[in-house]
Design a protein around this motif. Structure first.
Motif, PDB file in Angstrom:
ATOM      1  N   MET A 102       0.859  -1.201   0.000  1.00  0.00           N
ATOM      2  CA  MET A 102       0.000   0.000   0.000  1.00  0.00           C
ATOM      3  C   MET A 102       0.883   1.234   0.000  1.00  0.00           C
ATOM      4  O   MET A 102       1.799   1.362   0.822  1.00  0.00           O
ATOM      5  CB  MET A 102      -0.888   0.028   1.244  1.00  0.00           C
ATOM      6  N   ASN A 145       0.555   5.111   0.608  1.00  0.00           N
ATOM      7  CA  ASN A 145      -0.395   6.060   1.206  1.00  0.00           C
ATOM      8  C   ASN A 145      -1.784   5.435   1.358  1.00  0.00           C
ATOM      9  O   ASN A 145      -2.808   6.071   1.106  1.00  0.00           O
ATOM     10  CB  ASN A 145      -0.456   7.354   0.385  1.00  0.00           C
ATOM     11  N   GLY A 146      -1.773   4.180   1.732  1.00  0.00           N
ATOM     12  CA  GLY A 146      -3.036   3.503   2.029  1.00  0.00           C
ATOM     13  C   GLY A 146      -3.773   2.964   0.821  1.00  0.00           C
ATOM     14  O   GLY A 146      -4.872   2.427   0.963  1.00  0.00           O
ATOM     15  N   VAL A 147      -3.184   3.096  -0.356  1.00  0.00           N
ATOM     16  CA  VAL A 147      -3.843   2.607  -1.569  1.00  0.00           C
ATOM     17  C   VAL A 147      -3.012   1.468  -2.155  1.00  0.00           C
ATOM     18  O   VAL A 147      -1.776   1.568  -2.246  1.00  0.00           O
ATOM     19  CB  VAL A 147      -3.997   3.744  -2.603  1.00  0.00           C
TER      20      VAL A 147
END
Ligand code: SF4
Lengths: 573, 78
Positions: free
Chosen positions: B51, B53-55
């Protein structure tokens, strides 16, 4: 074999349940409830029935086949409810040849009854001395009387007080009541019938019969191999337990924090599976604990306090989240104390944690104040007016305190994945027959975990199909008595499903295909939806609360944007 | 440029000095996730979820200054 227990007359009868042939687990409990309970019945009234059923593979010793189902009309949601539980009982009931125990009507007297089932039959015993006891004390008293080897399921004071979030606690293989039929308030239904406990003693039973034992063993091998090969079921879950999800969901921005106001929790690492594992090692607790016989995944744990005393067990992701991130608490010891209190009083940890989050938003206590949260749960145990409000669940608490952000669907608290950042599970929450329930169609697999393919969790595309397929497959798996966690292997390794199909066929001498079993899953959903429609809960109720569509969730600042008309196509099959 | 690597579960064994798995790292401009794995000595075969930045991202993803890179082995729960 089926037992019927009438609590008004205390009469017990036995039959072969010809009308329910070919069904197990959720398929069986939902069929019985939809066939025998008036959908308009009051959940705590004489017309509701509480059923305990085994799965198709219960008692066979198949891998991870130790789960059982409880069913009734739910006092929390007003819908049909199947609540699935591990522990020692499912296997014992299976070995006893029991497919279902149906508890009917209401007792004339306010007391505590125990249903005891063994090879000699089912007897109803009155034990008024159990009244008012919480679950750990109830279990201790019953073990004194019946021995340590019996399996026990019982309610605490929350169930006796008919609180809508009351659970039924079940003993694990060590005899500790660490497993719960948690969701939907079935403990209150049990309390309404003054059934304090159910006990199963399988002494003297033989192995269950197989139509084709060699074929059964071959199927067993396929499933076992898959579970021992897949990295999630063979390494991740036994090492860290389900709580490993805290860091994953926080990193992905989908961990509901402080009553669903953020998707990332700065204290996540303190309450996640890595810390749980390290704490267990340091204090002599345990991870890699099996909650039921035949479990080879072993996701459960035993948690000790700083002094090295056992504090609680089966400390799951959902509980660490609800009693942690959702109320801003980052202290695992406080969470463990709360988990123990919930298990003892007998309330669902998901509902309790979400309720506390709503209460905190309503100003009852401050986010992050674990000690205040512990005291609030004790109010539930004392059944004070505040405790009764909290024990009534998140929706009741939200109404009482005028809170606008109340994360529930059909009256049941939304679990540990924010639907704005994990949209596939949002579809499941909105549409499942159960009220918000992640297990009914666990889209987190493809959305976040890269299991069973990949579907972008932040986009609406593909989520309806994902949720539909998982809801159908889950309804079947929940009918077998298998633990749902076999799904991680099933989704990636085709032989796992072959093994399950072969075991079910070989147990009963059937010749069904995987497609036939998925049709059973579809029929479960049809039965359940028909019941709900009769109860006045229909497609109009299949949606998330408004705030999920309006308030962007940090850090991705997304909203739930799957059109309602698309949600209405989930059950197009 | 500066990167914040966050290691989880068994991948933390690659950074024993950071028990919480957070490893700040200086990396060359334009480095990819695969190159960072080489720097922190993690076999890409051990990584199931990446991931940025969380994506979710892939091994070939080019990283930017200040990115947060989360790395996980195969994991599940429920
Ligand atoms: S995998 Fe976990 S929940 Fe499932 S049967 Fe085993 S210990 Fe129980």
């Amino acid at each position: 074999m089926f037992y019927r227990v009438n609590m008004a007359t205390l009469a017990v009868s036995k039959d072969d349940g010809a009308q329910y042939q070919g069904l197990g687990g959720r398929a069986l409990s939902s069929r019985i409830v939809s066939a025998e309970v008036d959908p308009q019945a009051h959940p705590l009234g004489a017309s509701n029935k509480l059923v305990f059923v085994t799965g198709l593979l219960s008692g066979t010793g198949a891998p991870n086949a130790g789960r059982m189902s409880l069913g009734a009309k739910s006092p929390l949601t007003g819908t049909i409810k199947e609540s699935n539980v591990g522990g020692a009982m499912g296997n014992k009931l299976g070995r006893l040849g029991i497919r279902g125990i149906i508890v009917e009507d209401l007792p004339a007297k306010d007391t505590a009854y125990v249903l005891k089932v063994s090879a000699a039959g089912l007897v109803v015993e009155e034990m008024p001395e159990l009244k008012g006891l919480d679950i750990y004390d109830t279990v201790a008293k019953l073990q004194q009387k019946y021995g340590e080897k019996v399996a026990i399921g019982c309610i605490g004071t929350a169930g006796e007080n008919k609180m809508a979030s009351a659970c039924v606690g079940f003993t694990d293989m060590e005899g500790a009541p660490t497993r719960q039929a948690g969701r939907g308030g079935l403990g209150a239904v049990m309390g309404s019938k003054s059934v304090k406990a159910i006990i199963a003693d399988d002494a003297g039973t033989q192995m269950v019969p197989f139509a084709d034992e060699a074929a059964f063993r071959a199927g067993t091998k396929k499933l076992a191999n898959a579970l021992l090969t897949h990295p999630v079921t063979s390494q991740g879950l036994p090492t860290y337990g389900t709580d490993v999800l805290v860091n994953i969901l926080s990193e992905a921005g989908g961990l509901p924090t402080r009553n669903f106001s953020s998707g990332r929790f700065e204290g996540a690492n303190n309450i996640g599976g890595e810390t749980l594992n390290a704490t267990a090692k340091e204090r002599g607790g345990k991870t890699g604990h099996a909650c039921s016989p035949g479990c080879i995944i072993r996701c459960s744990n035993i948690y000790k306090d700083k002094k090295g005393e056992v504090l609680t067990g089966g400390l799951e992701y959902e509980s660490c989240w609800s009693l942690g991130a959702d109320i801003g608490v980052d202290n695992l010891d406080d969470i463990a104390v709360m988990n123990r209190l919930c298990d003892d009083i007998g309330v669902d940890t998901i509902e309790m944690g979400v309720t506390l989050g709503v209460a905190m938003e309503g100003g009852v206590a401050s986010f992050g104040d674990g000690k205040a949260a512990i005291e609030l749960i004790k109010e539930v145990g004392k059944a004070t007016p505040l405790g009764r409000i909290l024990g009534g669940g998140a929706e009741l608490t939200g109404k009482t305190y005028g809170v606008r952000r109340v994360p529930t669907v059909k009256g049941q608290a939304i679990p540990a994945y924010d639907p704005r950042a994990v949209k596939g599970v949002g579809v499941t929450y909105a549409t499942t027959t159960m009220g918000a329930d992640h297990t009914a169609g666990y889209s987190v697999t493809a959305n976040i975990l890269s299991v069973g393919g990949k579907v972008d969790p932040l986009k609406p595309e593909g989520q309806v199909d994902l949720s539909r397929n998982l809801q159908i497959a889950t309804a079947f798996l929940d009918s077998t008595g298998l633990c749902l966690f076999v799904a991680f292997a099933v989704l990636d390794i085709p032989e796992a499903l072959d093994g399950i199909v072969e075991m079910c066929n070989a147990r009963f001498g059937w010749n069904k295909t995987a497609g036939d079993y998925l049709e059973m899953g579809k029929q479960v959903l049809r039965d359940e939806r028909a019941f709900n429609a009769g109860a006045g809960i229909g497609a109009g109720d299949d949606d998330l609360p408004e705030f999920f569509r309006k308030e962007p969730l940090p850090p991705h600042n997304t909203v739930f944007d799957i059109p309602k008309k698309d949600l209405d196509t989930v059950f197009n099959f | 440029m500066r990167l914040e690597v966050r290691l989880y579960a068994t991948l933390r064994q690659a950074a024993p000095a950071s028990p919480d798995g957070v490893v700040p790292l200086d990396i060359p401009d334009g480095a990819t996730v695969a190159e960072v794995l080489g720097l922190v000595k993690i076999d890409p075969a051990d990584v199931r979820m990446i991931m940025v930045n969380g994506v979710a991202a892939e091994l070939g993803r080019t990283l930017m200054d200040g990115d947060r890179l989360g790395l996980f082995p195969p994991l599940g729960g429920g």
